[in-house]
Design an enzyme around this catalytic site. Structure first.
Site, mmCIF file in Angstrom:
data_model
loop_
_atom_site.group_PDB
_atom_site.id
_atom_site.type_symbol
_atom_site.label_atom_id
_atom_site.label_comp_id
_atom_site.label_asym_id
_atom_site.label_seq_id
_atom_site.Cartn_x
_atom_site.Cartn_y
_atom_site.Cartn_z
ATOM 1 N N CYS A 1 33.512 0.240 59.415
ATOM 2 C CA CYS A 1 34.003 0.196 60.795
ATOM 3 C C CYS A 1 33.119 0.929 61.787
ATOM 4 C CB CYS A 1 35.428 0.741 60.855
ATOM 5 S SG CYS A 1 36.576 -0.229 59.862
ATOM 6 N N HIS B 1 38.130 6.120 68.505
ATOM 7 C CA HIS B 1 38.319 5.153 67.427
ATOM 8 C C HIS B 1 39.767 4.685 67.454
ATOM 9 C CE1 HIS B 1 37.511 3.056 63.723
ATOM 10 N NE2 HIS B 1 38.543 3.642 63.150
ATOM 11 N N GLU C 1 41.135 12.500 64.293
ATOM 12 C CA GLU C 1 40.269 12.349 65.466
ATOM 13 C C GLU C 1 40.586 13.398 66.524
ATOM 14 O OE1 GLU C 1 38.437 8.647 68.059
ATOM 15 O OE2 GLU C 1 40.267 8.347 66.897
ATOM 16 N N LYS D 1 41.737 -0.424 71.111
ATOM 17 C CA LYS D 1 42.347 -1.143 69.986
ATOM 18 C C LYS D 1 43.815 -1.416 70.252
ATOM 19 C CE LYS D 1 39.278 0.606 66.330
ATOM 20 N NZ LYS D 1 38.449 1.557 67.106
ATOM 21 N N HIS E 1 41.798 -4.105 65.859
ATOM 22 C CA HIS E 1 40.672 -3.474 65.166
ATOM 23 C C HIS E 1 39.857 -4.558 64.463
ATOM 24 C CE1 HIS E 1 38.139 -0.899 63.010
ATOM 25 N NE2 HIS E 1 39.011 -0.115 62.385
ATOM 26 N N PHE F 1 36.148 3.342 56.610
ATOM 27 C CA PHE F 1 36.388 3.506 55.181
ATOM 28 C C PHE F 1 35.051 3.734 54.472
ATOM 29 C CE2 PHE F 1 40.563 0.862 54.958
ATOM 30 C CZ PHE F 1 41.237 1.917 55.538
#
Length: 421
Positions: free
Chosen positions: A170, A310, A321, A342, A347, A406
């Site tokens: 990502c 994010h 975050e 998002k 996403h 990830f």
């Protein structure tokens, strides 16, 4: 401000995102804060826990792509080509030395749709263990290798310089732009077609995220399902899309009288070496990536005018975050407007980083910070200014974007107004 290195700037932007098939439609959608999330239409989602996604209403023929290209290429490559055409037109770049033009494209899952479709055909719907290759497309190899996307862009725009596909989950979209920035700085290219594309909305992808319960099961209320930093969030919403930026060496751009959106002034990356899908609660590695990006941009925390988070909408990410911002920016983290787009466009895995960098460039140009939609009941542990519901007019000289993927990938990038840099 870059220690005598060649400087890179953004001179063109192309975007295809849910609810917007162009740069301007994308901008209107995210600043309007109206989520483009619905029940999945690409296939029957009934068997799955999460049955919603942020889909693009993407018709390749509307972008001049031919039936032959549609047959040959996966959806993620087609979207990348369409975005690149818009970005080139926006840049005003009519000619460039082919040997001084490169490609840097990010993707997390490549040709997922084409590979799954062809396996279903070859295996007779999954019933045959020994598949029959005579029934698959002759272009299957191109779907297997993600590098085919960089090849297609290079051929389309006659780019004979360095070409690469960056696949870091990502964070791919941010990392691909960083690679372009490095190519400019190192003198390997004067122009780089940079960005990312992903079209992951397929049964196999939905099943993968269902297995780890990462996506939202809020199927009866899709538009409210993506809720970054909200106490009622239940996971992220899968999306798709692409963004391509024309990254150009500053003097090359100025010599042709190009309009400059912003300068790429800083980048930082870390791996958490912790867990495939888990994050440390203290946000240490992301905080370190932010500090590296800020240091390279020679900025103090107080200089930031906007942070594109994010903000995936999972409790683990949002709290991680928030901790990272506090670690990296100190008290200034409480004063800078932050938001997650998002909440509007979902996403799109590897593509989202480049889409968020496009949003940063437009925020600098237009002096508007897009909101975090659906943020109505803030999580007490996410106690920063996450710009709830409504866009905000703010002078943005420097914008930071962060990505967390990830595998433990953590990336941060700073865009700056050229005059401020």
């Amino acid at each position: 401000m870059n220690g005598g290195l060649r400087r890179s700037v953004v001179t063109g932007i192309g975007v295809i995102a849910p609810g917007g098939g162009s740069r301007e439609e994308f901008w209107q959608r995210i600043t309007g804060g109206k989520p483009a999330i619905r029940r999945i239409t690409a296939f029957d989602p009934e068997p799955f826990r999460s049955q919603i996604a942020a889909e693009c209403d993407f018709d390749p023929s509307a972008y001049g792509l031919t039936p032959r290209e549609v047959r040959r290429l996966d959806r993620f490559v087609l979207m990348a080509l369409a975005c690149a055409e818009e970005a080139f037109a926006d840049s005003g770049l009519t000619s460039a030395d082919p040997e001084r033009m490169g490609v840097s494209l990010g993707t997390a899952v490549g040709s997922t749709i084409r590979l799954e479709e062809e396996y279903v055909v070859a295996s007779n719907g999954g019933r045959d263990w020994v598949v029959d290759p005579t029934h698959v497309t002759p272009f299957l190899y191109q779907a297997l290798v993600p590098s085919s996307a960089a090849t297609e862009l290079a051929v389309r725009f006659h780019a004979q310089g360095p070409a690469a596909v960056i696949s870091t989950g990502c964070t791919s979209g941010i990392d691909a732009i960083a690679h372009a920035h490095t190519l400019i700085q190192d003198g390997e290219a004067d122009v780089v077609i940079a960005g990312a594309s992903d079209a992951p909305i397929s049964p196999i992808t939905v099943a993968c995220f269902d297995a780890i319960r990462a996506t939202s099961p809020r199927n009866t209320d899709p538009e409210q399902a993506s809720r970054p930093f909200d106490a009622d969030r239940q996971g992220f919403v899968l999306g798709e899309g692409a963004a391509v930026l024309i990254v150009e060496e500053l003097q090359h751009a100025l010599a042709r009288g190009a309009r400059v959106y912003c300068e790429i002034t800083g980048f930082g990356a870390r791996a958490n070496a912790f867990h495939m899908t888990g994050l440390r609660a203290d946000g240490f590695e992301l905080g370190e990536a932010i500090m590296e990006a800020m240091d390279r941009a020679r900025l103090a925390p107080e200089d930031l005018g906007y942070i594109s988070a994010h903000g995936s909408g999972t409790k683990q990410n949002d709290r991680h975050e928030t901790a990272a911002y506090k670690h990296a920016l100190g008290e200034a983290a409480r004063r800078v407007p932050i938001s997650s787009i998002k909440s509007v466009i979902g996403h799109s895995l590897g593509a989202i980083g480049s889409i968020e960098m496009a949003a940063c460039a437009l925020a600098i140009q237009r002096g508007v910070v897009p909101p975090t939609a659906n943020l109505t009941t803030p999580d007490p542990e996410c106690d920063l200014d996450y710009t709830p519901v409504t866009a905000r007019e703010v002078t943005v000289d420097h914008a930071l974007s962060t990505g967390s993927g990830f595998g433990g990938f953590q990336s941060a990038m700073v865009f700056s107004r050229l005059e401020a840099a």
